[in-house]
Write a protein that holds these residues in place. Sequence first.
Motif, PDB file in Angstrom:
ATOM      1  N   ILE A  70       0.837  -1.203   0.000  1.00 44.82           N
ATOM      2  CA  ILE A  70       0.000   0.000   0.000  1.00 44.82           C
ATOM      3  C   ILE A  70       0.871   1.251   0.000  1.00 44.82           C
ATOM      4  O   ILE A  70       0.629   2.202  -0.752  1.00 44.82           O
ATOM      5  N   LEU A  71       1.905   1.246   0.852  1.00 37.70           N
ATOM      6  CA  LEU A  71       2.792   2.411   0.932  1.00 37.70           C
ATOM      7  C   LEU A  71       3.580   2.609  -0.365  1.00 37.70           C
ATOM      8  O   LEU A  71       3.854   3.743  -0.758  1.00 37.70           O
ATOM      9  N   TYR A  72       3.913   1.515  -1.035  1.00 41.91           N
ATOM     10  CA  TYR A  72       4.631   1.623  -2.306  1.00 41.91           C
ATOM     11  C   TYR A  72       3.762   2.306  -3.354  1.00 41.91           C
ATOM     12  O   TYR A  72       4.224   3.191  -4.088  1.00 41.91           O
ATOM     13  N   VAL A  73       2.507   1.910  -3.431  1.00 46.37           N
ATOM     14  CA  VAL A  73       1.579   2.554  -4.367  1.00 46.37           C
ATOM     15  C   VAL A  73       1.390   4.023  -3.996  1.00 46.37           C
ATOM     16  O   VAL A  73       1.355   4.905  -4.854  1.00 46.37           O
ATOM     17  N   ARG A  89      -5.767  12.547  -7.874  1.00 50.05           N
ATOM     18  CA  ARG A  89      -6.723  11.524  -7.448  1.00 50.05           C
ATOM     19  C   ARG A  89      -6.986  10.565  -8.605  1.00 50.05           C
ATOM     20  O   ARG A  89      -7.595  10.925  -9.607  1.00 50.05           O
ATOM     21  N   TRP A  90      -6.538   9.335  -8.426  1.00 46.20           N
ATOM     22  CA  TRP A  90      -6.737   8.296  -9.428  1.00 46.20           C
ATOM     23  C   TRP A  90      -7.958   7.434  -9.126  1.00 46.20           C
ATOM     24  O   TRP A  90      -8.544   6.844 -10.026  1.00 46.20           O
ATOM     25  N   GLU A  91      -8.321   7.313  -7.860  1.00 46.94           N
ATOM     26  CA  GLU A  91      -9.394   6.401  -7.462  1.00 46.94           C
ATOM     27  C   GLU A  91     -10.762   6.995  -7.769  1.00 46.94           C
ATOM     28  O   GLU A  91     -11.036   8.151  -7.426  1.00 46.94           O
ATOM     29  N   ILE A 127       1.829   4.375  -8.808  1.00 48.03           N
ATOM     30  CA  ILE A 127       1.565   3.405  -9.873  1.00 48.03           C
ATOM     31  C   ILE A 127       0.188   2.780  -9.671  1.00 48.03           C
ATOM     32  O   ILE A 127      -0.340   2.750  -8.554  1.00 48.03           O
ATOM     33  N   PRO A 128      -0.439   2.270 -10.740  1.00 48.45           N
ATOM     34  CA  PRO A 128      -1.716   1.553 -10.594  1.00 48.45           C
ATOM     35  C   PRO A 128      -1.553   0.311  -9.721  1.00 48.45           C
ATOM     36  O   PRO A 128      -0.485  -0.313  -9.692  1.00 48.45           O
ATOM     37  N   TRP A 129      -2.616  -0.027  -9.034  1.00 41.40           N
ATOM     38  CA  TRP A 129      -2.562  -1.178  -8.128  1.00 41.40           C
ATOM     39  C   TRP A 129      -2.163  -2.453  -8.857  1.00 41.40           C
ATOM     40  O   TRP A 129      -1.394  -3.269  -8.335  1.00 41.40           O
ATOM     41  N   GLU A 130      -2.690  -2.624 -10.077  1.00 35.33           N
ATOM     42  CA  GLU A 130      -2.422  -3.869 -10.800  1.00 35.33           C
ATOM     43  C   GLU A 130      -0.984  -3.971 -11.294  1.00 35.33           C
ATOM     44  O   GLU A 130      -0.543  -5.042 -11.722  1.00 35.33           O
ATOM     45  N   TYR A 131      -0.234  -2.868 -11.231  1.00 34.08           N
ATOM     46  CA  TYR A 131       1.165  -2.882 -11.665  1.00 34.08           C
ATOM     47  C   TYR A 131       2.136  -3.065 -10.498  1.00 34.08           C
ATOM     48  O   TYR A 131       3.352  -2.940 -10.687  1.00 34.08           O
ATOM     49  N   LEU A 132       1.651  -3.341  -9.333  1.00 31.01           N
ATOM     50  CA  LEU A 132       2.533  -3.528  -8.182  1.00 31.01           C
ATOM     51  C   LEU A 132       3.498  -4.685  -8.455  1.00 31.01           C
ATOM     52  O   LEU A 132       3.064  -5.806  -8.727  1.00 31.01           O
ATOM     53  N   PRO A 133       4.820  -4.445  -8.407  1.00 30.62           N
ATOM     54  CA  PRO A 133       5.780  -5.490  -8.808  1.00 30.62           C
ATOM     55  C   PRO A 133       5.757  -6.699  -7.876  1.00 30.62           C
ATOM     56  O   PRO A 133       5.899  -6.566  -6.668  1.00 30.62           O
ATOM     57  N   TRP A 134       5.609  -7.865  -8.462  1.00 31.76           N
ATOM     58  CA  TRP A 134       5.652  -9.100  -7.687  1.00 31.76           C
ATOM     59  C   TRP A 134       7.032  -9.319  -7.075  1.00 31.76           C
ATOM     60  O   TRP A 134       7.163  -9.839  -5.970  1.00 31.76           O
ATOM     61  N   GLY A 135       8.079  -8.907  -7.783  1.00 31.19           N
ATOM     62  CA  GLY A 135       9.439  -9.179  -7.340  1.00 31.19           C
ATOM     63  C   GLY A 135       9.818  -8.503  -6.039  1.00 31.19           C
ATOM     64  O   GLY A 135      10.817  -8.877  -5.409  1.00 31.19           O
ATOM     65  N   LEU A 136       9.035  -7.498  -5.578  1.00 29.31           N
ATOM     66  CA  LEU A 136       9.343  -6.817  -4.327  1.00 29.31           C
ATOM     67  C   LEU A 136       8.766  -7.533  -3.117  1.00 29.31           C
ATOM     68  O   LEU A 136       8.970  -7.102  -1.979  1.00 29.31           O
ATOM     69  N   GLY A 137       8.017  -8.606  -3.358  1.00 30.88           N
ATOM     70  CA  GLY A 137       7.496  -9.391  -2.247  1.00 30.88           C
ATOM     71  C   GLY A 137       6.166  -8.905  -1.696  1.00 30.88           C
ATOM     72  O   GLY A 137       5.725  -9.376  -0.648  1.00 30.88           O
ATOM     73  N   PHE A 138       5.504  -7.963  -2.391  1.00 29.86           N
ATOM     74  CA  PHE A 138       4.229  -7.447  -1.902  1.00 29.86           C
ATOM     75  C   PHE A 138       3.055  -8.318  -2.327  1.00 29.86           C
ATOM     76  O   PHE A 138       1.956  -8.184  -1.798  1.00 29.86           O
ATOM     77  N   GLY A 139       3.276  -9.190  -3.312  1.00 29.61           N
ATOM     78  CA  GLY A 139       2.166  -9.953  -3.847  1.00 29.61           C
ATOM     79  C   GLY A 139       1.380  -9.123  -4.845  1.00 29.61           C
ATOM     80  O   GLY A 139       1.844  -8.104  -5.352  1.00 29.61           O
TER      81      GLY A 139
END
Length: 224
Positions: free
Chosen positions: A5-8, A204-206, A13-25
């Motif tokens: 959440i803090l990374y976004v 505001r993106w949401e 970045i869009p929620w769906e682009y959250l990098p898997w490689g950072l361990g956030f899922g």
Amino acid sequence: MLCGILYVLHTGIPWEYLPWGLGFGSGMPCWRGLRDWNEAGVWQRLHEILLAELNAAARLDRSRCVVDSSHVRALKKGGQHTGPSPVDRGRAGSKHHLITDGHGTPLAVLLTGGNRNDVTQLLPLLDAIPPVRGRVGRPRRKPDALFADRGYDHDIYRDQVRARGIVPAIARRGTLHGTALGTYRWVVERSFAWLHGFRRLRIRWERRADIHEALLRLELPRVS
């Protein structure tokens, strides 16, 4: 999940682009966690706990509070609490309404459409201040004085602020600059600068207002 959440929030970045490689899922579980924690009042309770700790350490200035608002562009047209922004050529936007203590520590924040008049949120902001614990005696909610710029210049609201036992120090339209109110009001502008340093709050993106409000409330303890 919280780190995701803090990374976004920081990067925007869009929620769906959250990098898997950072361990956030995946980003959507983080989105749902933000929604659920906000509905459960987690961010509000964390903010109240921090205010109590600051109060116990004599780091809150309850002698006065300061209010102001700030426009943010809303890129999802038709979202809740959006409206044509008078400072952005009528584009869809929202307003962040903030009240701080005399040091600039955020006490409460509200979200409205970009076309909402500042003064309409003056009393709701005062009502949104939580009871601040941390010292012996009854928790205090009411400041001694309230400082605001010309956007809040309305005698009816001055009377309503006085009726609550608060001294209004609100600039009047048509008067020359140099009233010295800016020496007290600048702290809320600094707090806005801190809040809008997070890209997800600067625009505001949401579409859903509760998600954007959740990000705002999440940042109040961090800005404090």
